[in-house]
Each structure stands twice: as C-alpha cells, then as structure tokens.
Design a protein around this motif. Structure first.
Motif, PDB file in Angstrom:
ATOM      1  N   ASN A  60     -21.610  88.390  -9.813  1.00 42.73           N
ATOM      2  CA  ASN A  60     -23.006  88.119 -10.119  1.00 42.73           C
ATOM      3  C   ASN A  60     -23.506  87.033  -9.173  1.00 42.73           C
ATOM      4  O   ASN A  60     -23.032  85.899  -9.205  1.00 42.73           O
ATOM      5  N   THR A  61     -24.455  87.364  -8.336  1.00 41.58           N
ATOM      6  CA  THR A  61     -24.917  86.423  -7.312  1.00 41.58           C
ATOM      7  C   THR A  61     -25.667  85.237  -7.893  1.00 41.58           C
ATOM      8  O   THR A  61     -25.919  84.258  -7.189  1.00 41.58           O
ATOM      9  N   ARG A  62     -26.020  85.298  -9.195  1.00 41.28           N
ATOM     10  CA  ARG A  62     -26.802  84.221  -9.788  1.00 41.28           C
ATOM     11  C   ARG A  62     -25.965  83.352 -10.732  1.00 41.28           C
ATOM     12  O   ARG A  62     -26.499  82.416 -11.316  1.00 41.28           O
ATOM     13  N   ARG A  63     -24.691  83.659 -10.908  1.00 50.02           N
ATOM     14  CA  ARG A  63     -23.890  82.913 -11.867  1.00 50.02           C
ATOM     15  C   ARG A  63     -22.660  82.271 -11.216  1.00 50.02           C
ATOM     16  O   ARG A  63     -21.638  82.062 -11.880  1.00 50.02           O
ATOM     17  N   GLN A  64     -22.740  81.954  -9.949  1.00 47.15           N
ATOM     18  CA  GLN A  64     -21.688  81.265  -9.209  1.00 47.15           C
ATOM     19  C   GLN A  64     -20.428  82.112  -9.014  1.00 47.15           C
ATOM     20  O   GLN A  64     -19.393  81.608  -8.567  1.00 47.15           O
ATOM     21  N   GLU A  65     -20.492  83.391  -9.351  1.00 45.92           N
ATOM     22  CA  GLU A  65     -19.313  84.236  -9.236  1.00 45.92           C
ATOM     23  C   GLU A  65     -18.980  84.580  -7.787  1.00 45.92           C
ATOM     24  O   GLU A  65     -17.825  84.870  -7.466  1.00 45.92           O
ATOM     25  N   VAL A  66     -19.983  84.560  -6.904  1.00 38.26           N
ATOM     26  CA  VAL A  66     -19.698  84.791  -5.485  1.00 38.26           C
ATOM     27  C   VAL A  66     -18.906  83.613  -4.927  1.00 38.26           C
ATOM     28  O   VAL A  66     -17.943  83.796  -4.176  1.00 38.26           O
ATOM     29  N   LEU A  67     -19.289  82.403  -5.312  1.00 45.47           N
ATOM     30  CA  LEU A  67     -18.532  81.222  -4.897  1.00 45.47           C
ATOM     31  C   LEU A  67     -17.105  81.295  -5.422  1.00 45.47           C
ATOM     32  O   LEU A  67     -16.149  81.000  -4.697  1.00 45.47           O
ATOM     33  N   GLU A  68     -16.950  81.714  -6.652  1.00 45.91           N
ATOM     34  CA  GLU A  68     -15.616  81.865  -7.232  1.00 45.91           C
ATOM     35  C   GLU A  68     -14.789  82.876  -6.437  1.00 45.91           C
ATOM     36  O   GLU A  68     -13.610  82.648  -6.137  1.00 45.91           O
ATOM     37  N   THR A  69     -15.406  84.001  -6.089  1.00 46.42           N
ATOM     38  CA  THR A  69     -14.713  85.034  -5.307  1.00 46.42           C
ATOM     39  C   THR A  69     -14.316  84.497  -3.939  1.00 46.42           C
ATOM     40  O   THR A  69     -13.195  84.735  -3.469  1.00 46.42           O
ATOM     41  N   ALA A  70     -15.215  83.774  -3.297  1.00 48.90           N
ATOM     42  CA  ALA A  70     -14.914  83.217  -1.968  1.00 48.90           C
ATOM     43  C   ALA A  70     -13.714  82.283  -2.023  1.00 48.90           C
ATOM     44  O   ALA A  70     -12.850  82.311  -1.138  1.00 48.90           O
ATOM     45  N   ILE A  71     -13.646  81.456  -3.059  1.00 50.13           N
ATOM     46  CA  ILE A  71     -12.513  80.532  -3.185  1.00 50.13           C
ATOM     47  C   ILE A  71     -11.219  81.297  -3.446  1.00 50.13           C
ATOM     48  O   ILE A  71     -10.169  80.969  -2.890  1.00 50.13           O
ATOM     49  N   LYS A  72     -11.287  82.331  -4.278  1.00 49.65           N
ATOM     50  CA  LYS A  72     -10.100  83.154  -4.533  1.00 49.65           C
ATOM     51  C   LYS A  72      -9.584  83.769  -3.231  1.00 49.65           C
ATOM     52  O   LYS A  72      -8.382  83.876  -3.020  1.00 49.65           O
ATOM     53  N   TRP A  73     -10.507  84.190  -2.382  1.00 48.94           N
ATOM     54  CA  TRP A  73     -10.104  84.787  -1.111  1.00 48.94           C
ATOM     55  C   TRP A  73      -9.528  83.751  -0.151  1.00 48.94           C
ATOM     56  O   TRP A  73      -8.653  84.060   0.645  1.00 48.94           O
ATOM     57  N   ALA A  74     -10.014  82.518  -0.235  1.00 47.33           N
ATOM     58  CA  ALA A  74      -9.634  81.490   0.743  1.00 47.33           C
ATOM     59  C   ALA A  74      -8.419  80.675   0.338  1.00 47.33           C
ATOM     60  O   ALA A  74      -7.684  80.174   1.200  1.00 47.33           O
ATOM     61  N   LYS A  75      -8.181  80.516  -0.955  1.00 48.08           N
ATOM     62  CA  LYS A  75      -7.102  79.635  -1.409  1.00 48.08           C
ATOM     63  C   LYS A  75      -5.740  80.213  -1.061  1.00 48.08           C
ATOM     64  O   LYS A  75      -5.580  81.418  -0.863  1.00 48.08           O
ATOM     65  N   GLU A  76      -4.746  79.334  -1.001  1.00 44.83           N
ATOM     66  CA  GLU A  76      -3.391  79.746  -0.692  1.00 44.83           C
ATOM     67  C   GLU A  76      -2.746  80.433  -1.898  1.00 44.83           C
ATOM     68  O   GLU A  76      -3.145  80.210  -3.041  1.00 44.83           O
ATOM     69  N   GLU A  77      -1.751  81.262  -1.646  1.00 46.60           N
ATOM     70  CA  GLU A  77      -1.024  81.939  -2.714  1.00 46.60           C
ATOM     71  C   GLU A  77      -0.421  80.892  -3.648  1.00 46.60           C
ATOM     72  O   GLU A  77       0.231  79.950  -3.224  1.00 46.60           O
TER      73      GLU A  77
END
Length: 378
Positions: free
Chosen positions: A195-212
């Motif tokens: 949801n682009t209005r509920r900070q979920e894109v930011l959450e997804t970006a961090i999931k993609w960027a963080k280390e295993e």
C-alpha cells in the motif's frame, strides 16, 4: 510527561493551512506540523472524511485530538525555516479533512464550504476542538502515540517503526518510498502489493535491502541518525533494474513476487532475457501451471514446486485406482502385488510434466507413498 488541555477553533486550525506534499503539511497559522515524521499519509476514504464534516455541521463533539510540543533537535533544519511549535500526535486524518473542506477541496451533500450560508460558515469556523498537548521526553511521546493509536485507523507495523526510529534518515526515506508520484511510487505499483499510502513500500524496500537474518528494526536502528537514505534508494534501484532487465515483459502477477529475495539469490548469474521471455510465455499458457507468479522463480531455480502444478481430479484417481486393483504401478515397488488403501496412494504423471506430460487421465498412475518418494528422488 506534562499534559495540558487546549481548545482550538476551526478558524484557528485552518489558518494558513498548507499541503506541500513531501515538504510537509502545516496549519494553525504555521504553528502546527500536521504530518510529523512518524505519521501516515492521509488515508481517510470519502465517507469517513464526510462524516467528520457532518459531525461539525451538526455541532456534535469530535473525539479528542492530541498534539505534542515539537522537538526538532535531531532533525537538521534551515535557519530560515519557520519551525512549527506543535505536531499532531493523533488526529491527522480529522485535521486534514477539516482544513481541506474549509479550503474548498471537496463538498459534503453537494455543498462546498464557500456555498454555505454565512451563518453556517461562522458556525463551522467557531466550532471548538478539544486538544490535549503533551510535553516530555521523546520516548514518552512515542509510547503515548502507540497507545492512543490502538483505536481508529490502526497503524501498520512500518508506521510504528517510523515512530520508534524517527530522525533524518526516516524523513529522507519517506521522500523516496512514502509519497505518491515520487521516487519508488510507479515501480511499487507494478512490482509489489504494498500500500503506497501506509508505509508498506518503505517496509518492502528495507526487506529487500537488509542482510539475511537482519531485522527491519536492526536496519533502521543502524541508520536512524544518518542524514539521508541514499543507500536504501540505491538498493531498491538495483533490484528493480535487475528485474526489468531479465524480465522485460511485464505481467500483473509480478506484483506477488518477492523480488528482493530473488535478487539476492540470482543476480550474480548470467541470464538470457529473450530465452526467459519465450519460456515464460509458454508456461503462462500451460493449464497445468496454477501459480503464474511462481513462474519467475521457477525459470531461475528449476524447482517445479513454485508452479503449483495442477493435480489429477479425485474422480480420475479413483478410476485409476480401480484399474490398478489397488496395487502400486511402479515396477520397483518393494511390495509387489500388495493392495494398498486408496488413501495410501499418490497420483503420479507417467510422463513427467518436465518432459511434456500433461495432467490427463491417460497420463496418470497411482504409486504407494514410498515409491512416489523414491521415484521423485530419481
């Protein structure tokens, strides 16, 4: 923490209302930061927004709102900037609804504010809002913020994280991932279900960027006081560029793919985009493939489990069971001639799907559980 009661008229609240998008939303003569770093975007649907105005028109009391004395000590500011005295802790949705109505941005019952009779306009402008203002340590305000937001529009996990790790990094990250029409917005609509209005894109970006093995909280905590989120933006761009390069033909089911995980696993390998496109087209047309979103991981991993291949119908299984007399069809069965219960048998493709075999009755045989496992291991 010190808490004081305050009443503010709508006239005062809407004075100087300004929505500059990524540069913030202010009101109350510029003294109120309506959307501080931990707050969500405006998420009210039209009917909820209209209910707020109808409540005011009828003179009914709105729920109490909560403000906090603003603290910008951790956020670099331009010396020329007029820093607001207060920030909205709870009540952003109602505040924006009221201010947008006063500014003529929407109508209620086909009546804009400026179309209302003068006495009704004055009634609205003189309506008083009840506000509690808290002043204290940052941790105290954030704890209160979590508590008072249990009701109403529940906060998403990332909205709560933004509150806990507020600072310059979160402010900059929201410029890329939390504003419609900016940064990641267009690609997020195509390649995520966030949801682009509920900070979920930011959450997804961090999931993609963080280390295993690293948590989102660990990732944000390590960057909380950094001036910018350029590293997160670069990580997002790396994933999206890779996806577009090896899968140039877009399909709607690409929203359901965890592209960050696939990028970590496969981005260092060489891929023939044209060959992948041709195979994906064939797989999408295959009726045995029931999970179209799994096609992308399948062509990279060759694991057919991602495809959720169509199973044989129960009627077909029973018919084949009767034809086989309840015996296992595999010639290497450890129990030749043994009659198994129907529930002990597994449907198997005689010609495997990977070799062109379809899920048709003529391609079905039943194997006992042990043989089905051993045949799969061959």
């Amino acid at each position: 923490m010190q808490i004081t009661l305050k009443t503010v008229s709508i006239r005062e609240l809407a004075d100087g209302y300004s929505d500059k998008g990524i540069d913030g939303v202010t009101g109350y003569g510029g003294k109120l930061d309506i959307r501080p770093p931990y707050q969500r975007e405006f998420v009210y649907r039209d009917e909820k927004r209209d209910r707020v105005i109808e409540t005011v028109l009828k003179g009914f009391p709105l729920n109490v709102m909560y403000w906090a004395k603003a603290d910008y000590s951790s956020v670099p500011t331009d010396a020329s900037r007029n820093v607001p005295e207060f920030e909205v802790l709870d009540g952003q949705q109602r505040t924006i609804s009221i201010c947008q109505y006063i500014k003529g941005l929407f109508s209620v019952g086909r009546m804009f504010f400026h179309n209302q009779p003068r006495d009704i306009q004055e009634k609205i402008l003189n309506y008083e809002l009840t506000i509690y203002v808290c002043e204290g340590e940052e941790s105290e305000k954030l704890d209160w913020f979590r508590i008072i937001n249990i009701a109403g529009e529940p906060l998403t996990p990332q909205e709560l994280r933004n509150a806990a790790y507020r600072g310059p990094w979160v402010l900059d990250a929201k410029r890329y991932f939390s504003r419609q029409g900016y940064g990641a917005y267009e690609d997020a609509l195509k390649y995520t279900r966030a949801n682009t209005r509920r900070q979920e894109v930011l959450e997804t970006a961090i999931k993609w960027a963080k280390e295993e093995g690293q948590t989102i909280e660990d990732y944000m905590g390590a960057r909380q006081d950094k001036d910018n989120a350029a590293d997160l933006w670069q990580a997002w761009c790396n994933v999206i560029s890779w996806v577009k390069r090896i899968f140039p033909d877009y399909h709607g089911d690409m929203k359901a793919v965890d592209w960050g995980r696939l990028y970590r696993l496969y981005h260092t390998e060489s891929w023939d985009a044209a060959a992948l496109s041709a195979e994906i087209k064939k797989l999408r047309a295959d009726p045995d493939v029931t999970n179209k979103a799994g096609i992308y991981e399948y062509v990279l991993s060759r694991d057919p489990r991602h495809l959720h291949l169509r199973d044989f119908d129960l009627a077909v299984k029973r018919a084949v069971y009767d034809q086989q007399g309840g015996k296992c069809a595999w010639r290497k069965c450890a129990k030749p001639g043994h009659v198994f219960a129907f529930e002990e048998m597994h449907a198997d493709h005689i010609t495997p799907w990977s070799r062109g075999g379809s899920t048709l009755p003529s391609n079905c045989q039943l194997l006992c559980a042990d043989c089905n496992r051993r045949k799969s291991d061959v």
